[in-house]
Design a protein around this motif. Structure first.
Motif, PDB file in Angstrom:
ATOM      1  N   ALA A 135      -4.608   2.101 -51.812  1.00 45.85           N
ATOM      2  CA  ALA A 135      -5.446   3.034 -51.580  1.00 45.85           C
ATOM      3  C   ALA A 135      -5.063   4.249 -52.530  1.00 45.85           C
ATOM      4  O   ALA A 135      -6.300   4.669 -53.313  1.00 45.85           O
ATOM      5  N   ALA A 136      -3.858   4.198 -53.155  1.00 44.24           N
ATOM      6  CA  ALA A 136      -3.679   5.181 -54.187  1.00 44.24           C
ATOM      7  C   ALA A 136      -4.340   4.653 -55.443  1.00 44.24           C
ATOM      8  O   ALA A 136      -4.775   5.744 -56.112  1.00 44.24           O
ATOM      9  N   ARG A 137      -4.457   3.487 -55.766  1.00 47.63           N
ATOM     10  CA  ARG A 137      -4.706   3.260 -56.826  1.00 47.63           C
ATOM     11  C   ARG A 137      -6.304   3.316 -56.822  1.00 47.63           C
ATOM     12  O   ARG A 137      -7.144   3.216 -58.014  1.00 47.63           O
ATOM     13  N   ALA A 138      -6.913   3.412 -55.821  1.00 43.59           N
ATOM     14  CA  ALA A 138      -8.297   3.344 -55.626  1.00 43.59           C
ATOM     15  C   ALA A 138      -8.967   5.033 -55.807  1.00 43.59           C
ATOM     16  O   ALA A 138     -10.067   5.217 -56.117  1.00 43.59           O
ATOM     17  N   GLY A 139      -7.847   5.912 -56.051  1.00 44.92           N
ATOM     18  CA  GLY A 139      -8.277   7.467 -56.471  1.00 44.92           C
ATOM     19  C   GLY A 139      -8.217   8.252 -55.242  1.00 44.92           C
ATOM     20  O   GLY A 139      -9.378   9.169 -55.264  1.00 44.92           O
ATOM     21  N   VAL A 140      -7.404   8.027 -54.366  1.00 45.95           N
ATOM     22  CA  VAL A 140      -7.448   9.104 -53.148  1.00 45.95           C
ATOM     23  C   VAL A 140      -6.805  10.360 -53.617  1.00 45.95           C
ATOM     24  O   VAL A 140      -6.235  10.400 -54.657  1.00 45.95           O
ATOM     25  N   SER A 174     -11.386  -0.885 -50.857  1.00 45.40           N
ATOM     26  CA  SER A 174     -12.841  -0.805 -50.492  1.00 45.40           C
ATOM     27  C   SER A 174     -13.355   0.253 -49.993  1.00 45.40           C
ATOM     28  O   SER A 174     -14.523   0.745 -50.101  1.00 45.40           O
ATOM     29  N   ASN A 175     -12.453   0.788 -48.902  1.00 50.20           N
ATOM     30  CA  ASN A 175     -12.865   1.973 -48.130  1.00 50.20           C
ATOM     31  C   ASN A 175     -12.960   3.367 -49.100  1.00 50.20           C
ATOM     32  O   ASN A 175     -13.986   4.042 -49.115  1.00 50.20           O
ATOM     33  N   VAL A 176     -11.831   3.378 -49.767  1.00 54.04           N
ATOM     34  CA  VAL A 176     -11.937   4.587 -50.886  1.00 54.04           C
ATOM     35  C   VAL A 176     -12.834   4.589 -51.671  1.00 54.04           C
ATOM     36  O   VAL A 176     -13.874   5.587 -52.131  1.00 54.04           O
ATOM     37  N   GLU A 177     -13.322   3.358 -52.187  1.00 44.53           N
ATOM     38  CA  GLU A 177     -14.207   3.114 -53.403  1.00 44.53           C
ATOM     39  C   GLU A 177     -15.675   3.286 -52.775  1.00 44.53           C
ATOM     40  O   GLU A 177     -16.637   4.049 -53.345  1.00 44.53           O
ATOM     41  N   THR A 178     -15.899   2.809 -51.245  1.00 46.13           N
ATOM     42  CA  THR A 178     -17.235   3.081 -50.851  1.00 46.13           C
ATOM     43  C   THR A 178     -17.559   4.923 -50.554  1.00 46.13           C
ATOM     44  O   THR A 178     -18.783   5.155 -50.711  1.00 46.13           O
TER      45      THR A 178
END
Length: 222
Positions: free
Chosen positions: A97-102, A70-74
């Motif tokens: 986190a990796a899946r969220a696109g860092v 959620s943090n990465v997406e925000t």
């Protein structure tokens, strides 16, 4: 002809340990192209301070209990890319986190030179390819991929975390027999991959190995 002007990247850090923030500030203080312009203990606090950032450096465990995903997406919704800076003690959090696109995952134990180089690369929009980042994306290279569908993953996560099949059916809107069929197929796929999961405990272990469930927290030494 070059103007001779160094492009400066604006960096923010989301970290609730003061010593880490101080260390990051010291690392970047002499870098002519990297400006640490904002620090915060939560993503919301950072974005209230500024959204004019080229990069956010994010710890995975924050005092507000927020999830890395959620943090990465925000941050991405605010137009800010992310570099994870972590002890990497929890594979589930790293993979989330990796899946969220860092842009990458860097350990806090890396040398100053490695950390600064990673920040510089990410601030310029490049991916920071490290062992931790690759493992988070691909899973443990020693574990054979089982190729579960999104629906199968949903059933696995619920069932392996302790829910009964009837409860999984209610939560997913599936028929109980459909849930059982999914579980049978999941077990079959793990068996075909040479990673048998005959029992519910086995499925839990496989879900941990593949990063679909978080590892249990270790009790703190107090």
């Amino acid at each position: 002809m070059s103007s001779g002007v160094t492009q400066r990247h604006r960096i923010g850090i989301v970290e609730d340990h003061e010593s880490v923030v101080m260390g990051m500030a010291a690392m970047l203080s002499d870098e002519p192209d990297l400006d640490l312009v904002a620090t915060a203990s939560t993503v919301a606090e950072l974005l209230r301070a500024t959204v004019d950032l080229d990069l956010a450096i994010l710890d995975l465990r924050l005092v507000d209990g927020s999830s890395p995903k959620s943090n990465v997406e925000t941050l991405r919704d605010a137009g800010v890319e992310t570099l994870v800076f972590t002890g990497a003690e929890n594979p589930y959090l790293v993979r989330s986190a990796a899946r969220a696109g860092v842009l990458g995952v860097v350990r806090k134990t890396e040398s100053r030179e490695t950390v600064v180089a990673a920040i510089r690369t990410a601030a310029g929009g490049g991916q920071v390819v490290t062992t931790e980042w690759a493992a988070a994306i691909d899973g443990d290279p020693g574990l054979s991929e089982v190729g579960l569908s999104p629906r199968q993953l949903e059933v696995l996560e619920l069932y392996a975390s302790g829910e009964k099949a009837v409860r999984v059916a209610r939560l997913t809107g599936l028929a109980p027999q459909t849930v059982n069929d999914y579980l049978q197929r999941i077990r079959q796929k793990y068996a075909e991959a040479g990673r048998p999961a005959r029992t519910k405990t086995d499925l839990y272990k496989r879900a941990l190995e593949d990063g679909w469930l978080p590892y249990p927290e270790r009790p703190s030494d107090t």
